[in-house]
Design a protein around this motif. Sequence first.
Motif, short mmCIF file in Angstrom:
data_model
loop_
_atom_site.label_atom_id
_atom_site.label_comp_id
_atom_site.label_asym_id
_atom_site.label_seq_id
_atom_site.Cartn_x
_atom_site.Cartn_y
_atom_site.Cartn_z
N PHE A 72 1.80 70.66 26.48
CA PHE A 72 0.71 69.81 25.99
C PHE A 72 1.09 68.33 26.09
O PHE A 72 0.28 67.50 26.51
CB PHE A 72 0.36 70.18 24.55
CG PHE A 72 -0.82 69.40 24.02
CD1 PHE A 72 -2.11 69.73 24.38
CD2 PHE A 72 -0.62 68.32 23.18
CE1 PHE A 72 -3.19 69.01 23.91
CE2 PHE A 72 -1.70 67.59 22.70
CZ PHE A 72 -2.99 67.95 23.06
N GLN A 73 2.31 68.00 25.72
CA GLN A 73 2.74 66.60 25.78
C GLN A 73 2.73 66.07 27.21
O GLN A 73 2.39 64.92 27.44
CB GLN A 73 4.13 66.45 25.14
CG GLN A 73 4.07 66.60 23.63
CD GLN A 73 5.45 66.64 22.99
OE1 GLN A 73 6.44 67.01 23.61
NE2 GLN A 73 5.51 66.27 21.72
N LEU A 74 3.08 66.91 28.16
CA LEU A 74 3.03 66.49 29.56
C LEU A 74 1.58 66.42 30.05
O LEU A 74 1.23 65.55 30.85
CB LEU A 74 3.87 67.43 30.44
CG LEU A 74 5.38 67.38 30.15
CD1 LEU A 74 6.10 68.45 30.96
CD2 LEU A 74 5.95 66.01 30.42
N LEU A 75 0.76 67.33 29.56
CA LEU A 75 -0.67 67.33 29.93
C LEU A 75 -1.31 66.00 29.57
O LEU A 75 -2.02 65.40 30.39
CB LEU A 75 -1.40 68.47 29.20
CG LEU A 75 -2.92 68.44 29.24
CD1 LEU A 75 -3.41 68.95 30.59
CD2 LEU A 75 -3.50 69.26 28.12
N VAL A 76 -1.08 65.51 28.36
CA VAL A 76 -1.74 64.28 27.92
C VAL A 76 -1.20 63.03 28.60
O VAL A 76 -1.80 61.97 28.49
CB VAL A 76 -1.73 64.10 26.37
CG1 VAL A 76 -2.45 65.25 25.69
CG2 VAL A 76 -0.32 63.95 25.83
N THR A 77 -0.10 63.17 29.35
CA THR A 77 0.37 62.04 30.14
C THR A 77 -0.35 61.97 31.48
O THR A 77 -0.16 61.01 32.23
CB THR A 77 1.89 62.12 30.42
OG1 THR A 77 2.17 63.23 31.27
CG2 THR A 77 2.68 62.20 29.13
N GLY A 78 -1.16 62.99 31.78
CA GLY A 78 -1.92 62.99 33.03
C GLY A 78 -1.29 63.79 34.15
O GLY A 78 -1.76 63.74 35.28
N MET A 79 -0.23 64.52 33.86
CA MET A 79 0.42 65.31 34.90
C MET A 79 -0.45 66.48 35.34
O MET A 79 -1.18 67.05 34.53
CB MET A 79 1.76 65.87 34.41
CG MET A 79 2.87 64.89 34.34
SD MET A 79 4.39 65.79 33.94
CE MET A 79 5.58 64.52 34.27
N SER A 80 -0.34 66.83 36.61
CA SER A 80 -1.03 68.02 37.13
C SER A 80 -0.25 69.26 36.72
O SER A 80 0.91 69.17 36.29
CB SER A 80 -1.12 67.95 38.66
OG SER A 80 0.17 68.09 39.23
N ASN A 81 -0.87 70.43 36.88
CA ASN A 81 -0.18 71.68 36.57
C ASN A 81 1.10 71.81 37.41
O ASN A 81 2.13 72.24 36.91
CB ASN A 81 -1.09 72.87 36.84
CG ASN A 81 -2.26 72.93 35.89
OD1 ASN A 81 -2.33 72.16 34.93
ND2 ASN A 81 -3.19 73.82 36.14
#
Length: 130
Positions: A72-81
């Motif tokens: 989740f923390q990486l998701l909110v940084t805008g990283m792709s899957n």
Amino acid sequence: MPDKEECCQQVLTCDLRALRRDVNEVIKLLKILVDERRSEDAPFTSAPAPAPAPAPINNRREVLTDRETEVFQLLVTGMSNHQIGRRLGITERTVKNKLHTIYRKIGVSGRAEAIAQHFGAPDRHDGSSD
């Protein structure tokens, strides 16, 4: 048969397209948030509303596993899957599975809604009225 460079370019192209779709979805949600904030603040002030502070993730730690919290923390940084998977050393399929579990646990339907909720967007599913 395509060479390694062509394969890399194809993968990058697909990742960029997916990222662009996600960014466009986030932009749409942020515009909605800004419009709602402006309409709420309009009678009180002519100054633009300050950007909302990121919502604390602490309330989600109760329901998310440590790995889900990392994702989740990486998701909110805008990283792709794909980027999340590479960073955490897991497959893209595992990232997708984790994200679907996260979405269910925090009550959202997708990536952009999860990001918007994290940054303080109002709950669009709230059926209460004044």
